[in-house]
Design a protein around this motif. Structure first.
Motif, PDB file in Angstrom:
ATOM      1  N   SER A 138      33.610  45.565  44.957  1.00 17.61           N
ATOM      2  CA  SER A 138      34.859  44.901  45.345  1.00 17.61           C
ATOM      3  C   SER A 138      34.757  43.404  45.127  1.00 17.61           C
ATOM      4  N   ILE A 139      33.561  42.835  45.376  1.00 15.17           N
ATOM      5  CA  ILE A 139      33.409  41.401  45.102  1.00 15.17           C
ATOM      6  C   ILE A 139      33.543  41.147  43.604  1.00 15.17           C
ATOM      7  N   ALA A 140      33.046  42.090  42.806  1.00 11.58           N
ATOM      8  CA  ALA A 140      33.171  41.940  41.354  1.00 11.58           C
ATOM      9  C   ALA A 140      34.637  41.897  40.955  1.00 11.58           C
ATOM     10  N   ALA A 141      35.462  42.750  41.614  1.00 11.66           N
ATOM     11  CA  ALA A 141      36.895  42.739  41.298  1.00 11.66           C
ATOM     12  C   ALA A 141      37.476  41.360  41.565  1.00 11.66           C
ATOM     13  N   ILE A 142      37.088  40.767  42.700  1.00 12.62           N
ATOM     14  CA  ILE A 142      37.605  39.431  43.032  1.00 12.62           C
ATOM     15  C   ILE A 142      37.092  38.403  42.029  1.00 12.62           C
ATOM     16  N   ALA A 143      35.799  38.514  41.672  1.00 10.62           N
ATOM     17  CA  ALA A 143      35.215  37.544  40.738  1.00 10.62           C
ATOM     18  C   ALA A 143      35.893  37.638  39.373  1.00 10.62           C
TER      19      ALA A 143
ATOM     20  N   LYS B 252      47.038  43.603  43.561  1.00 11.72           N
ATOM     21  CA  LYS B 252      46.029  44.254  42.727  1.00 11.72           C
ATOM     22  C   LYS B 252      44.666  44.283  43.442  1.00 11.72           C
ATOM     23  N   LEU B 253      44.444  43.285  44.293  1.00 12.28           N
ATOM     24  CA  LEU B 253      43.143  43.203  44.962  1.00 12.28           C
ATOM     25  C   LEU B 253      43.125  43.899  46.320  1.00 12.28           C
TER      26      LEU B 253
END
Lengths: 383, 322
Positions: free
Chosen positions: B155-160, B186-187
């Protein structure tokens, strides 16, 4: 390769000291040995050394939770030995406090079961709602836990007309909360995921291993001493024997929860139909030689008292068989095949009450040999 | 002269603010409030909110015991390393302003590493303590770590990917310009997944499986007592704050200073309010569910959790910016 996981004699999942020796393969349980006897108090022997009146007090102390069942069963057994019949009003009052006891015991079960599956909020809320029953018991007998209401030949305390509206009001509150918990048990996903298909006792096993009470009823065995061997006012009361078919922890919980509703219904009926009349009949404590067996449906199942009199004021022998003792063999099929994480809730699904259950077991520390002390040996030591 | 100032400010940062002292005190206070709120949710009074301080003081005065079956050095070092890594991670998180005390290029990766050290220390402490309950608990913790950590990272990767950087400061300043990432649809799945993973990271019900008290006593901490347990308590409290702080920076806009009327409210107040909200969310969740089994938890994380995080990642990569 199997590993031994000891549960007990000291363990946070156990409320009383007993020893369960689990053989596990990873998280799966492959075998279990049950060692009872850590809470033995020598009560049966003591019962045979006191007179009948003193024994009421002692029999109530066998179990803190179901003390009224013990004293009722004891008193009824003595009445049967002495050949007397308590008055109708006494029978109704006995039934009332017995049903209140069932409610509070099942509430306690619900609370601790919630704690065992890590649902501490439900634990606290169930304990809060249990207070209604405790209050009712206090109104009737003056004691929240030990009622000291039973006596040989009847009861010692009356239910006055002023008390009845108060009791009815409490019953309403109770019914509301019990219905809420039934709904919770049927809908909450985390409760279901921990309780459904866990610790299953099949109907065949339940019959073969002689399970009693809610444990047997949750496996579809329709057994209830209140129907099979009616006592007190139960022949005159209308109620349903609750059964479930699944035999898992969820079914055992549902049986108890629905039984609470039946108990509330019965309590209302008793309060409405309470007959007038005397509370007790006089009894001569010098009971001629005789013997009797009396059974009572305790919250955990069949409670059995055997009494033999010998013409004195003291019984010759009193034998107590508690429901946990009768249901304990059912634990093995419930445990084996499950996982370590299920141990506390499966154990508690039996509503185990060890203190009332224990007998003397001697273990030779050097050889590990186990021997059970018989009554004959105990008597020999006494002289 | 400058070097001395740098060293002094580094020491101040790591020991007082926002390092050891700050995170411990706020952590103990927040966990105290958590216990109080839990009490009220459970229809009881609950302990006073400074109870954690009292517990800490009491534990510090107790005898320091290392069981004879334990591997002494590991057993003793585990809580210290856990606390140390949490003090270090606070240096990398924005607390008093959008700027953390220590700036690195790709600090998100370092933060994820450092946030795992307390869990690994607890596992090591459990295995080294020589108690079967601790070993069972440590084993469960490893399984749980495998469950929540991947969800957390994904999930952090999605934000990054969305912001296009691995630098937490850049993520915070991006939110200052474009609004909170929480408001980006989207997040949203990834943020839900992060919160679920945080619940497992902080060992809160329904994922308090490694320390399930009715099954395995206190899990890895079973043999700990006295000052070592006190250090463990502090590091748990600090972990609560650190995880909450990371979530605040990731999608609640990080610490921001406001001006209401003529009064300027410092960013640290904003930080405290936002972390408090996150802690309260976990408190409420832990009070309305039962504990699941370890296999169910793992299944939950590897199906539901990863699904949520992956949806976000794919949405962020596929759907064009607008």
């Amino acid at each position: 390769m199997t590993m031994v996981v000891p549960i007990g004699p000291q363990h946070p999942a156990l409320k009383e000291p007993e020893y369960f020796r689990f053989e596990v393969k990873g998280e799966e349980i492959v075998d279990v040995d049950i060692y009872f006897g850590y809470a033995h108090r020598g009560i049966e022997e003591t019962l045979a050394r006191r007179n009948y009146k003193h024994n009421i007090y002692l029999s109530e102390r066998i179990c803190g939770i179901c003390n009224i069942c013990h004293s009722t069963c004891y008193c009824q057994a003595v009445e049967r030995v002495a050949g007397i019949e308590p008055p109708e009003r006494a029978k109704y009052i006995r039934s009332l406090i017995l049903e209140l006891e069932r409610i509070h015991s099942h509430m306690l079960w619900l609370a601790v079961a919630a704690h065992e599956i890590g649902f501490d909020t439900l634990f606290m809320l169930a304990m809060r709602d249990r207070e209604h029953v405790m209050d009712m018991r206090e109104i009737i007998s003056g004691g929240r836990v030990h009622s000291a209401t039973n006596t040989i030949g009847g009861v010692r305390r009356d239910v006055t007309p002023e008390q009845i509206p108060k009791l009815m009001e409490k019953l309403d509150k109770l019914e509301e909360s019990v219905k809420y918990y039934i709904n919770l048990f049927q809908t909450d996903r985390t409760i279901k995921s921990r309780c459904a298909n866990v610790g299953v006792l099949t109907k065949e096993d339940a019959i073969k291993l002689c399970a009693v009470g809610p444990v047997a009823r949750a496996s579809g065995v329709k057994t209830d001493i209140r129907v099979e061997d009616p006592y007190a006012a139960y022949p005159n009361l209308s109620f349903e024997v609750i059964t479930e078919d699944d035999g898992d922890v969820l079914a055992k919980g549902m049986v108890r929860l629905r039984e609470m509703l039946e108990s509330i219904k019965m309590s209302r009926q008793i309060l409405r139909e309470l007959p007038s009349g005397p509370l007790r009949v006089p009894v001569d404590l010098k009971i001629p030689p005789n013997e009797a067996v009396q059974r009572v449906e305790a919250p955990r199942g069949e409670l059995l008292y055997y009494i033999r009199s010998n013409g004195t004021e003291m019984p010759e022998r009193v034998r107590v068989r508690t429901p946990t003792y009768a249901s304990a063999p059912s634990l093995k099929p419930m445990f084996v095949g499950g996982t370590v994480a299920e141990i506390p809730i499966v154990l508690w699904s039996l509503d185990v009450c060890f203190a009332c259950n224990d007998r003397v077991t001697l273990v030779d520390a050097k050889t590990g040999k186990v021997s059970v002390v018989t009554m004959e040996e105990l008597r020999r030591w006494r002289k | 002269m400058n070097t001395i100032l740098d060293i002094l400010s580094f020491l101040f940062n790591s020991i007082v603010f926002p390092g050891l002292l700050f995170v411990s005190v706020v952590g103990m206070l927040y966990v105290g409030i958590d216990r109080k709120v839990t009490g009220h949710l459970q229809h009881r009074i609950g302990p006073p909110i400074w109870q954690e301080f009292l517990d800490f003081g009491k534990l510090m005065t107790k005898e320091d015991i290392t069981p004879s079956a334990a591997i002494g050095p590991v057993f003793t070092a585990a809580p210290l390393f856990a606390l140390g890594s949490l003090a270090a991670v606070m240096l990398l998180l924005p607390v008093a302003s959008a700027q953390p005390a220590l700036r690195l290029t790709a600090d998100l990766i370092v933060i994820i590493y450092l946030l795992n050290i307390p869990a690994i220390c607890m596992i090591l402490g459990g295995y080294s303590s020589g108690s079967s309950f601790a070993i069972a608990g440590a084993g469960r913790y490893i399984v749980q770590l495998l469950g929540y950590e991947f969800v957390f990272i994904l999930s952090i990767a999605a934000i990054a990917v969305k912001v296009g950087t691995l630098n937490l400061t850049d993520i915070v300043s991006y939110q200052a310009k474009n609004g909170w990432l929480l408001l980006d649809w989207k997040l949203l799945p990834a943020i839900v997944a992060t919160l679920i993973a945080a619940q497992g990271k902080l060992l809160r019900t329904p994922f308090d499986i490694p320390e399930a008290e009715t099954e395995i006593v206190a899990g890895p901490l079973t043999e700990y007592s006295g000052p070592k347990l006190a250090i463990w308590r502090i590091s748990y409290n600090a972990e609560t704050i650190a995880v909450a702080a990371l979530l605040v920076s990731l999608f609640l806009g990080g610490p921001t200073a406001y001006t209401i009327g003529n009064v300027r409210i410092p960013a640290v107040v904003d930080f405290l309010i936002k972390t408090f909200l996150i802690v309260m969310l976990t408190t409420v969740v832990r009070n309305i569910v039962a504990r699941v089994r370890i296999d169910q938890a793992l299944k939950f994380y590897w199906t539901f959790g990863i699904l949520l995080a992956a949806i976000s990642l794919i949405l962020v990569m596929v759907v064009p910016q607008w």
